[in-house]
Design an enzyme around this catalytic site. Structure first.
Site, PDB file in Angstrom:
ATOM      1  N   ASP A 197     -50.643-107.669 -43.248  1.00 13.64           N
ATOM      2  CA  ASP A 197     -50.411-108.068 -44.639  1.00 13.64           C
ATOM      3  C   ASP A 197     -50.748-109.538 -44.823  1.00 13.64           C
ATOM      4  O   ASP A 197     -50.462-110.360 -43.946  1.00 13.64           O
ATOM      5  CB  ASP A 197     -48.939-107.880 -45.026  1.00 13.64           C
ATOM      6  CG  ASP A 197     -48.524-106.437 -45.144  1.00 13.64           C
ATOM      7  OD1 ASP A 197     -49.371-105.591 -45.469  1.00 13.64           O
ATOM      8  OD2 ASP A 197     -47.331-106.147 -44.917  1.00 13.64           O
ATOM      9  N   ARG A 217     -55.629 -97.050 -37.870  1.00 12.41           N
ATOM     10  CA  ARG A 217     -54.909 -96.850 -39.133  1.00 12.41           C
ATOM     11  C   ARG A 217     -55.754 -96.045 -40.100  1.00 12.41           C
ATOM     12  O   ARG A 217     -56.910 -96.369 -40.356  1.00 12.41           O
ATOM     13  CB  ARG A 217     -54.534 -98.179 -39.764  1.00 12.41           C
ATOM     14  CG  ARG A 217     -53.706 -97.955 -41.032  1.00 12.41           C
ATOM     15  CD  ARG A 217     -52.860 -99.098 -41.388  1.00 12.41           C
ATOM     16  NE  ARG A 217     -51.945 -98.721 -42.464  1.00 12.41           N
ATOM     17  CZ  ARG A 217     -51.247 -99.568 -43.159  1.00 12.41           C
ATOM     18  NH1 ARG A 217     -51.332-100.861 -42.899  1.00 12.41           N
ATOM     19  NH2 ARG A 217     -50.444 -99.158 -44.112  1.00 12.41           N
ATOM     20  N   ASP A 235     -50.489-102.764 -38.956  1.00 15.25           N
ATOM     21  CA  ASP A 235     -50.356-103.143 -40.360  1.00 15.25           C
ATOM     22  C   ASP A 235     -50.548-104.648 -40.430  1.00 15.25           C
ATOM     23  O   ASP A 235     -49.868-105.390 -39.709  1.00 15.25           O
ATOM     24  CB  ASP A 235     -48.965-102.751 -40.879  1.00 15.25           C
ATOM     25  CG  ASP A 235     -48.763-103.090 -42.337  1.00 15.25           C
ATOM     26  OD1 ASP A 235     -49.725-102.967 -43.120  1.00 15.25           O
ATOM     27  OD2 ASP A 235     -47.637-103.475 -42.716  1.00 15.25           O
ATOM     28  N   ARG A 294     -47.173 -96.501 -38.325  1.00 17.64           N
ATOM     29  CA  ARG A 294     -48.585 -96.884 -38.335  1.00 17.64           C
ATOM     30  C   ARG A 294     -48.920 -97.632 -37.057  1.00 17.64           C
ATOM     31  O   ARG A 294     -48.080 -98.334 -36.506  1.00 17.64           O
ATOM     32  CB  ARG A 294     -48.929 -97.716 -39.552  1.00 17.64           C
ATOM     33  CG  ARG A 294     -48.171 -99.022 -39.616  1.00 17.64           C
ATOM     34  CD  ARG A 294     -48.063 -99.523 -40.996  1.00 17.64           C
ATOM     35  NE  ARG A 294     -46.874 -98.965 -41.593  1.00 17.64           N
ATOM     36  CZ  ARG A 294     -46.226 -99.528 -42.578  1.00 17.64           C
ATOM     37  NH1 ARG A 294     -46.648-100.624 -43.097  1.00 17.64           N
ATOM     38  NH2 ARG A 294     -45.149 -98.981 -43.074  1.00 17.64           N
TER      39      ARG A 294
END
Length: 177
Positions: free
Chosen positions: A103, A87, A101, A98
């Site tokens: 989060d 990334r 990811d 991407r």
């Protein structure tokens, strides 16, 4: 110890590794830092916001962190894992394709609102691709999240385009190989 829920997703291969492999690699890196992670099933989901891209593969991961780990320290560690898996935020379109990811959806019952981090994640209520895997990780007595609230949000969200592709048990077998 503080329970943390991470959302993990991918929709672009990197270095010949497909999204499912990248999810597995991300989980292995997370587990190196925080042994004993719990994972949800993996779901293939339609993209949101930027629609002209490949489907995403999404899951949730539950980890326990010690009191010395702050939300910003965890964010720093996550960014290092993302970078190690291809990334490059400086070259991507926001909400676009991407390789990985990660989060922070919840960090115990803490609330954080800074320029680079917001916890709970501000768009969780509109994201079936987060809510559905999240519910797999919550037991009825989760002390930092009211499961019933998130079950209600999940039932109100548009879950079309969210399809389970591999169970948590089968995903863990991939991780072992």
């Amino acid at each position: 110890m503080t329970d943390v829920i991470l959302g993990v997703g991918s929709n672009r291969s990197w270095m010949g590794k497909n999204s499912l492999t990248l999810l597995s690699m991300a989980c292995m890196e997370i587990e190196k830092l925080y042994p004993g992670i719990t994972v949800s099933s993996v779901y293939r989901t339609k993209p949101m916001y930027v629609l002209n891209q490949e489907d995403f593969y999404n899951m949730a991961v539950r980890v326990s962190v010690c009191e010395a780990v702050t939300p910003h320290k965890l964010l720093e560690q996550i960014h290092l894992i993302e970078s190690s898996l291809g990334r490059d935020r400086s070259k991507e379109i926001r909400n676009g394709p991407r390789s990985i990811d990660i989060d922070i959806e919840f960090f115990g019952n803490q609330t954080v609102k800074t320029s680079d981090l917001e916890i709970p994640h501000p768009r969780i209520a509109e994201r079936a691709f987060v809510l559905i895997p999240l519910l797999e990780l919550l037991n009825d007595s989760a002390d930092f999240i009211n499961k019933a609230d998130y079950e209600k949000l999940a039932s109100q969200s548009d879950s079309r385009g969210v399809e389970k592709i591999i169970s948590a048990q089968d995903f863990l077998k991939l991780k072992e190989d």
